[in-house]
Scaffold this motif. Structure first.
Motif, PDB file in Angstrom:
ATOM      1  N   PHE A  10      64.009  74.163  57.853  1.00 46.61           N
ATOM      2  CA  PHE A  10      63.675  73.520  56.360  1.00 46.61           C
ATOM      3  C   PHE A  10      63.880  72.099  56.698  1.00 46.61           C
ATOM      4  CE2 PHE A  10      68.151  74.421  56.623  1.00 46.61           C
ATOM      5  CZ  PHE A  10      68.810  73.353  55.661  1.00 46.61           C
ATOM      6  N   ASP A  11      63.247  71.372  55.573  1.00 43.62           N
ATOM      7  CA  ASP A  11      63.213  69.964  55.554  1.00 43.62           C
ATOM      8  C   ASP A  11      64.563  69.286  55.301  1.00 43.62           C
ATOM      9  OD1 ASP A  11      62.901  67.262  55.465  1.00 43.62           O
ATOM     10  OD2 ASP A  11      61.360  67.253  53.803  1.00 43.62           O
ATOM     11  N   ILE A  12      65.112  68.863  56.427  1.00 39.70           N
ATOM     12  CA  ILE A  12      66.664  68.496  56.560  1.00 39.70           C
ATOM     13  C   ILE A  12      66.793  67.008  55.867  1.00 39.70           C
ATOM     14  CG2 ILE A  12      66.564  67.377  58.500  1.00 39.70           C
ATOM     15  CD1 ILE A  12      69.177  69.806  57.671  1.00 39.70           C
ATOM     16  N   LYS A  13      65.710  66.382  55.452  1.00 43.39           N
ATOM     17  CA  LYS A  13      65.840  65.032  54.952  1.00 43.39           C
ATOM     18  C   LYS A  13      66.115  64.938  53.275  1.00 43.39           C
ATOM     19  CE  LYS A  13      62.350  63.437  58.165  1.00 43.39           C
ATOM     20  NZ  LYS A  13      61.025  63.123  58.454  1.00 43.39           N
ATOM     21  N   LYS A  14      65.915  66.362  52.603  1.00 41.41           N
ATOM     22  CA  LYS A  14      66.000  66.311  51.386  1.00 41.41           C
ATOM     23  C   LYS A  14      67.607  66.634  51.080  1.00 41.41           C
ATOM     24  CE  LYS A  14      61.326  67.834  50.170  1.00 41.41           C
ATOM     25  NZ  LYS A  14      60.416  68.836  49.230  1.00 41.41           N
ATOM     26  N   LEU A  15      68.028  67.080  51.689  1.00 43.53           N
ATOM     27  CA  LEU A  15      69.573  67.614  51.814  1.00 43.53           C
ATOM     28  C   LEU A  15      70.429  67.193  52.974  1.00 43.53           C
ATOM     29  CD1 LEU A  15      69.763  70.903  49.775  1.00 43.53           C
ATOM     30  CD2 LEU A  15      70.168  68.557  48.780  1.00 43.53           C
ATOM     31  N   LEU A  16      71.314  66.492  53.064  1.00 47.63           N
ATOM     32  CA  LEU A  16      72.029  66.265  54.123  1.00 47.63           C
ATOM     33  C   LEU A  16      72.840  67.157  54.690  1.00 47.63           C
ATOM     34  CD1 LEU A  16      72.825  62.560  53.531  1.00 47.63           C
ATOM     35  CD2 LEU A  16      70.986  63.449  54.843  1.00 47.63           C
ATOM     36  N   PRO A  17      72.990  67.549  55.890  1.00 48.94           N
ATOM     37  CA  PRO A  17      73.805  68.432  56.512  1.00 48.94           C
ATOM     38  C   PRO A  17      75.111  68.365  56.062  1.00 48.94           C
ATOM     39  CG  PRO A  17      72.558  67.751  58.315  1.00 48.94           C
ATOM     40  CD  PRO A  17      72.042  67.005  57.172  1.00 48.94           C
ATOM     41  N   ARG A  18      75.742  67.232  55.759  1.00 50.88           N
ATOM     42  CA  ARG A  18      77.058  67.047  55.339  1.00 50.88           C
ATOM     43  C   ARG A  18      77.302  67.691  53.791  1.00 50.88           C
ATOM     44  NH1 ARG A  18      77.912  63.646  51.806  1.00 50.88           N
ATOM     45  NH2 ARG A  18      76.206  62.180  52.215  1.00 50.88           N
ATOM     46  N   GLU A  19      76.229  67.392  52.960  1.00 49.33           N
ATOM     47  CA  GLU A  19      76.092  67.801  51.420  1.00 49.33           C
ATOM     48  C   GLU A  19      75.992  69.328  51.647  1.00 49.33           C
ATOM     49  OE1 GLU A  19      73.560  64.827  48.881  1.00 49.33           O
ATOM     50  OE2 GLU A  19      72.588  65.657  50.540  1.00 49.33           O
ATOM     51  N   ILE A  20      75.383  70.063  52.462  1.00 46.87           N
ATOM     52  CA  ILE A  20      75.233  71.400  52.515  1.00 46.87           C
ATOM     53  C   ILE A  20      76.700  71.983  52.677  1.00 46.87           C
ATOM     54  CG2 ILE A  20      74.244  73.504  53.563  1.00 46.87           C
ATOM     55  CD1 ILE A  20      71.510  71.770  53.841  1.00 46.87           C
ATOM     56  N   GLU A  21      77.260  71.357  53.963  1.00 51.95           N
ATOM     57  CA  GLU A  21      78.514  71.941  54.369  1.00 51.95           C
ATOM     58  C   GLU A  21      79.682  71.617  53.557  1.00 51.95           C
ATOM     59  OE1 GLU A  21      79.357  69.876  57.963  1.00 51.95           O
ATOM     60  OE2 GLU A  21      77.688  70.548  59.054  1.00 51.95           O
ATOM     61  N   GLU A  22      79.550  70.473  52.585  1.00 54.33           N
ATOM     62  CA  GLU A  22      80.396  70.478  51.437  1.00 54.33           C
ATOM     63  C   GLU A  22      80.326  71.581  50.374  1.00 54.33           C
ATOM     64  OE1 GLU A  22      79.683  66.623  49.533  1.00 54.33           O
ATOM     65  OE2 GLU A  22      80.387  65.682  51.285  1.00 54.33           O
ATOM     66  N   SER A  23      79.169  72.113  50.081  1.00 61.55           N
ATOM     67  CA  SER A  23      78.986  72.996  49.188  1.00 61.55           C
ATOM     68  C   SER A  23      79.423  74.395  49.735  1.00 61.55           C
ATOM     69  CB  SER A  23      77.420  73.242  49.051  1.00 61.55           C
ATOM     70  OG  SER A  23      76.653  73.838  49.974  1.00 61.55           O
ATOM     71  N   PHE A  24      79.534  74.655  50.938  1.00 66.23           N
ATOM     72  CA  PHE A  24      80.172  75.788  51.561  1.00 66.23           C
ATOM     73  C   PHE A  24      81.921  75.641  51.388  1.00 66.23           C
ATOM     74  CE2 PHE A  24      76.292  76.767  53.217  1.00 66.23           C
ATOM     75  CZ  PHE A  24      76.079  78.227  53.723  1.00 66.23           C
ATOM     76  N   GLU A  25      82.168  74.638  51.470  1.00 64.76           N
ATOM     77  CA  GLU A  25      83.882  74.253  51.278  1.00 64.76           C
ATOM     78  C   GLU A  25      84.203  74.043  49.844  1.00 64.76           C
ATOM     79  OE1 GLU A  25      84.309  70.513  53.573  1.00 64.76           O
ATOM     80  OE2 GLU A  25      83.477  71.522  55.362  1.00 64.76           O
ATOM     81  N   ASP A  26      83.266  74.202  48.730  1.00 69.36           N
ATOM     82  CA  ASP A  26      83.743  74.010  47.539  1.00 69.36           C
ATOM     83  C   ASP A  26      84.800  75.414  47.022  1.00 69.36           C
ATOM     84  OD1 ASP A  26      83.882  74.237  44.814  1.00 69.36           O
ATOM     85  OD2 ASP A  26      81.642  74.545  44.407  1.00 69.36           O
TER      86      ASP A  26
END
Length: 93
Positions: A10-26
């Motif tokens: 998927f387009d990694i420019k719209k959401l940064l990997p760091r942001e996605i990882e943070e959502s898993f750590e929520d």
């Protein structure tokens, strides 16, 4: 949790990997196991979580127990945000 970011589908420019990882750590993230046949056959899971800045992210992913591969990620819809907030209140209250 270790993430596989090699050639994401998927387009990694719209959401940064760091942001996605943070959502898993929520600590209030929701991990869902779908019962629709296409998802159960290929062992896909959903994660609804928020970043440190409060942005909601829905991710579809697969995991082998050691490594997580995000297949798709996007911001919450209004309905997903409502579900997340309702479940968060149930867990806090």
């Amino acid at each position: 949790m270790e993430f596989d970011w090699i050639a994401p589908s998927f387009d990694i420019k719209k959401l940064l990997p760091r942001e996605i990882e943070e959502s898993f750590e929520d600590p209030f993230s929701l991990r869902l196991v779908p019962d629709a046949k296409p998802f159960t056959v290929q062992a896909r899971y959903f994660c609804l979580g928020k970043t440190l800045t409060g942005n909601g992210i829905l991710s579809i992913y697969r995991s082998n127990g050691n490594q997580t591969r995000v297949i798709c990620a996007r911001p919450f819809t209004d309905e997903e945000n409502h579900l997340y907030e309702r479940k968060k209140q149930e867990n806090v209250g």
